[in-house]
Design a protein around this motif. Structure first.
Motif, PDB file in Angstrom:
ATOM      1  N   UNK A 231      16.013  18.447  15.396  1.00  0.00           N
ATOM      2  CA  UNK A 231      15.066  17.340  15.235  1.00  0.00           C
ATOM      3  C   UNK A 231      13.816  17.786  14.475  1.00  0.00           C
ATOM      4  N   UNK A 232      13.427  19.050  14.634  1.00  0.00           N
ATOM      5  CA  UNK A 232      12.306  19.585  13.860  1.00  0.00           C
ATOM      6  C   UNK A 232      12.732  19.893  12.434  1.00  0.00           C
ATOM      7  N   UNK A 233      13.934  20.452  12.279  1.00  0.00           N
ATOM      8  CA  UNK A 233      14.452  20.741  10.935  1.00  0.00           C
ATOM      9  C   UNK A 233      14.575  19.475  10.111  1.00  0.00           C
ATOM     10  N   UNK A 234      14.804  18.328  10.778  1.00  0.00           N
ATOM     11  CA  UNK A 234      15.030  17.059  10.078  1.00  0.00           C
ATOM     12  C   UNK A 234      13.904  16.733   9.102  1.00  0.00           C
ATOM     13  N   UNK A 235      12.649  17.018   9.482  1.00  0.00           N
ATOM     14  CA  UNK A 235      11.516  16.679   8.617  1.00  0.00           C
ATOM     15  C   UNK A 235      11.561  17.483   7.321  1.00  0.00           C
ATOM     16  N   UNK A 236      11.974  18.742   7.427  1.00  0.00           N
ATOM     17  CA  UNK A 236      12.034  19.592   6.238  1.00  0.00           C
ATOM     18  C   UNK A 236      13.276  19.291   5.404  1.00  0.00           C
ATOM     19  N   UNK A 237      14.368  18.897   6.065  1.00  0.00           N
ATOM     20  CA  UNK A 237      15.564  18.495   5.319  1.00  0.00           C
ATOM     21  C   UNK A 237      15.238  17.301   4.426  1.00  0.00           C
ATOM     22  N   UNK A 238      14.629  16.268   5.019  1.00  0.00           N
ATOM     23  CA  UNK A 238      14.295  15.068   4.245  1.00  0.00           C
ATOM     24  C   UNK A 238      13.245  15.401   3.185  1.00  0.00           C
ATOM     25  N   UNK A 239      12.242  16.191   3.528  1.00  0.00           N
ATOM     26  CA  UNK A 239      11.207  16.538   2.556  1.00  0.00           C
ATOM     27  C   UNK A 239      11.808  17.211   1.328  1.00  0.00           C
ATOM     28  N   UNK A 240      12.741  18.148   1.540  1.00  0.00           N
ATOM     29  CA  UNK A 240      13.364  18.841   0.409  1.00  0.00           C
ATOM     30  C   UNK A 240      14.253  17.905  -0.408  1.00  0.00           C
ATOM     31  N   UNK A 241      14.947  16.994   0.259  1.00  0.00           N
ATOM     32  CA  UNK A 241      15.834  16.068  -0.455  1.00  0.00           C
ATOM     33  C   UNK A 241      15.056  15.123  -1.366  1.00  0.00           C
ATOM     34  N   UNK A 242      13.839  14.719  -0.967  1.00  0.00           N
ATOM     35  CA  UNK A 242      13.111  13.684  -1.721  1.00  0.00           C
ATOM     36  C   UNK A 242      12.019  14.245  -2.627  1.00  0.00           C
ATOM     37  N   UNK A 243      11.793  15.570  -2.597  1.00  0.00           N
ATOM     38  CA  UNK A 243      10.744  16.170  -3.425  1.00  0.00           C
ATOM     39  C   UNK A 243      11.387  16.918  -4.581  1.00  0.00           C
ATOM     40  N   UNK A 244      11.152  16.430  -5.789  1.00  0.00           N
ATOM     41  CA  UNK A 244      11.830  16.969  -6.971  1.00  0.00           C
ATOM     42  C   UNK A 244      11.555  18.464  -7.124  1.00  0.00           C
ATOM     43  N   UNK A 245      12.609  19.224  -7.440  1.00  0.00           N
ATOM     44  CA  UNK A 245      12.498  20.659  -7.642  1.00  0.00           C
ATOM     45  C   UNK A 245      12.687  21.483  -6.387  1.00  0.00           C
ATOM     46  N   UNK A 246      12.913  20.845  -5.246  1.00  0.00           N
ATOM     47  CA  UNK A 246      13.024  21.582  -3.979  1.00  0.00           C
ATOM     48  C   UNK A 246      14.354  22.311  -3.866  1.00  0.00           C
ATOM     49  N   UNK A 247      14.309  23.515  -3.286  1.00  0.00           N
ATOM     50  CA  UNK A 247      15.494  24.322  -2.975  1.00  0.00           C
ATOM     51  C   UNK A 247      15.083  25.184  -1.781  1.00  0.00           C
ATOM     52  N   UNK A 248      15.407  24.721  -0.584  1.00  0.00           N
ATOM     53  CA  UNK A 248      14.863  25.296   0.653  1.00  0.00           C
ATOM     54  C   UNK A 248      15.986  25.739   1.578  1.00  0.00           C
ATOM     55  N   UNK A 249      15.839  26.916   2.176  1.00  0.00           N
ATOM     56  CA  UNK A 249      16.765  27.387   3.210  1.00  0.00           C
ATOM     57  C   UNK A 249      16.056  27.300   4.570  1.00  0.00           C
ATOM     58  N   UNK A 250      16.701  26.618   5.509  1.00  0.00           N
ATOM     59  CA  UNK A 250      16.174  26.513   6.872  1.00  0.00           C
ATOM     60  C   UNK A 250      17.105  27.328   7.765  1.00  0.00           C
ATOM     61  N   UNK A 251      16.584  28.392   8.343  1.00  0.00           N
ATOM     62  CA  UNK A 251      17.417  29.337   9.080  1.00  0.00           C
ATOM     63  C   UNK A 251      17.631  28.902  10.525  1.00  0.00           C
ATOM     64  N   UNK A 252      18.815  29.285  11.069  1.00  0.00           N
ATOM     65  CA  UNK A 252      19.053  29.245  12.518  1.00  0.00           C
ATOM     66  C   UNK A 252      18.929  27.845  13.106  1.00  0.00           C
ATOM     67  N   UNK A 253      19.513  26.836  12.455  1.00  0.00           N
ATOM     68  CA  UNK A 253      19.415  25.450  12.925  1.00  0.00           C
ATOM     69  C   UNK A 253      20.576  25.142  13.868  1.00  0.00           C
TER      70      UNK A 253
END
Length: 429
Positions: A231-253
């Protein structure tokens, strides 16, 4: 702020953190926990279990919990302050209900509006008695049953908290308590109770889950590594999907299938979310996620998936507001009785930021911008109604807006994600 890049790790899963403290406090011996979420909600659970006799201390990166055993809870000397935590309140009401003690539960203004009748009803059948405020809300007093009675209870609403409250009451009840789930909800309680040694069985009959727990349980202490909170990772998943140029790794979800609905829905919308190093930690599936900017397309979200992502809908609404075409959600009446009425509050907040949507009785219909940034709110402040998920969702909307989004109060974020703003700044720097 720029695109989201690099590698981040979100705090520990809130549901698992609550339960690791409760179950550790009911085991005999020392349970050790790493990765515990140290937000205000989980700390409210820890304070309550201390008040009922458990020893709970932080030692470096580890939490050590010395339990009192099932049936060993002590009479608390003062009211148990639950802050903003509905999970703490409902699960602890279940624990107290079958111990011969009396406890008073209080909470903040937001929690004090939330309905507790859905927990009071089954726990009363087991022998507990309650004195609640009008409407079945906090403050309320629970008198635990001297001799509890096992019940068979069919959940009238899909609620992991109600299910868990009955199962926890069943721990100190002679015989077998049964919970029937017409719609499956998150199963952290079942997984962890088995891990602690409870006799718990699950059957599937005609599409329903029947959970059996044998009472007067003898829980054994455990060593627990809490996975990152989806549920916390969700905010960063959506942020990366909608922000142009994003390429983010979220560890240990944590990717428990009863919690992973958002990832499935975002993939249906065209989101690029890859899993790496899939593994199992303490009976829970875990992976690292790589999320890259994607052009999302609106969809009709299947209401059957709602229980597996009920807390993630506010941030899904943000993704939908930026997608191509229309996203329709339904079957979300439960969102009206969360920390706020999340349908109404998110509808108002997104409209203030320039989104085009309609609010229905059980969901939102959102017509996306096709990837064009939202207008933002300029000098107006969005009202979050003391709801941490509204505040974080609108912060993500602000990233994807022209003028940014001003939020009236970020303090509630501390209940579930104390380092949210610092982590967001790190990912976008």
């Amino acid at each position: 702020m720029g695109p989201l890049t690099g590698r981040i790790r979100v705090p520990g899963d809130k549901s698992i953190s609550h339960r690791s403290i409760m179950f550790g406090a009911l085991a005999v011996g020392e349970t050790r926990v790493t990765g515990l979420l140290e937000g205000e909600d989980v700390m409210a659970t820890a304070a309550a279990m201390r008040a009922m006799g458990a020893s709970i201390e932080r030692s470096g990166d580890e939490w050590r919990i010395c339990g009192v055993g099932v049936g060993g809870l002590l009479q608390p000397q003062a009211a148990l302050d639950m802050g903003n935590s509905g999970t703490s309140t409902r699960l602890l009401m279940g624990l107290v209900a079958t111990h011969a003690i009396t406890a008073t539960f209080t909470g903040d203004a937001s929690l004090s509006k939330r309905p507790m009748g859905r927990v009071i009803d089954p726990l009363s059948l087991m022998g507990a008695s309650f004195e609640a405020s009008p409407g079945g809300t906090l403050p309320l007093m629970v008198r635990g049953a001297t001799t509890a009675v096992p019940i068979e209870y069919r959940l009238p609403v899909a609620s992991a908290q109600v299910k868990s409250a009955v199962l926890l009451a069943g721990l100190n009840t002679p015989g077998i308590t049964r919970v029937i789930e017409p719609i499956a909800t998150r199963d952290h309680s079942e997984r962890m109770l088995r891990g602690f040694g409870a006799e718990l069985e699950i059957e599937e009959v005609d599409g329903e889950r029947i959970i059996f727990i044998r009472g007067e349980a003898d829980l054994q202490p455990q060593v627990i590594e809490v996975p990152g909170d989806p549920s916390s990772a969700a905010f960063f998943i959506v942020a990366a999907l909608v922000t142009e140029g994003s390429d983010l790794v979220i560890e240990n979800v944590g990717l428990n299938p009863t919690r992973a609905g958002l990832v499935e829905v975002l993939r249906q919308m065209g989101g690029r979310i890859e899993e790496f190093d899939r593994r199992e930690i303490g009976g829970e599936p875990v992976a690292d996620l790589r999320v890259t900017y994607s052009r999302l397309t609106g969809i009709d979200v299947d209401p059957a998936i709602a229980p597996s992502m009920i807390d993630e809908f506010p941030v899904l609404f943000v993704a939908a507001a930026l997608a191509d075409g229309t996203t329709t959600t339904s079957g979300l009446e439960e969102l009206r009785v969360k920390e706020s009425d999340r349908l109404d509050v998110m509808a108002s907040a997104l409209r203030a930021a320039g989104a085009d949507l309609d609010e229905e009785e059980d969901g939102l219909v959102i017509r996306g911008t096709g990837g064009v940034p939202l207008r933002g709110t300029a000098n107006a402040r969005v009202k979050t109604h003391l709801d941490h998920r509204i505040a974080m969702s609108m912060a993500i909307a602000g990233l994807a807006s022209r003028d940014g989004v001003l939020i009236d109060d970020t303090a509630p974020i501390r209940t579930s994600f104390p380092n949210f703003e610092a982590l967001l700044a790190e990912a976008t720097s």
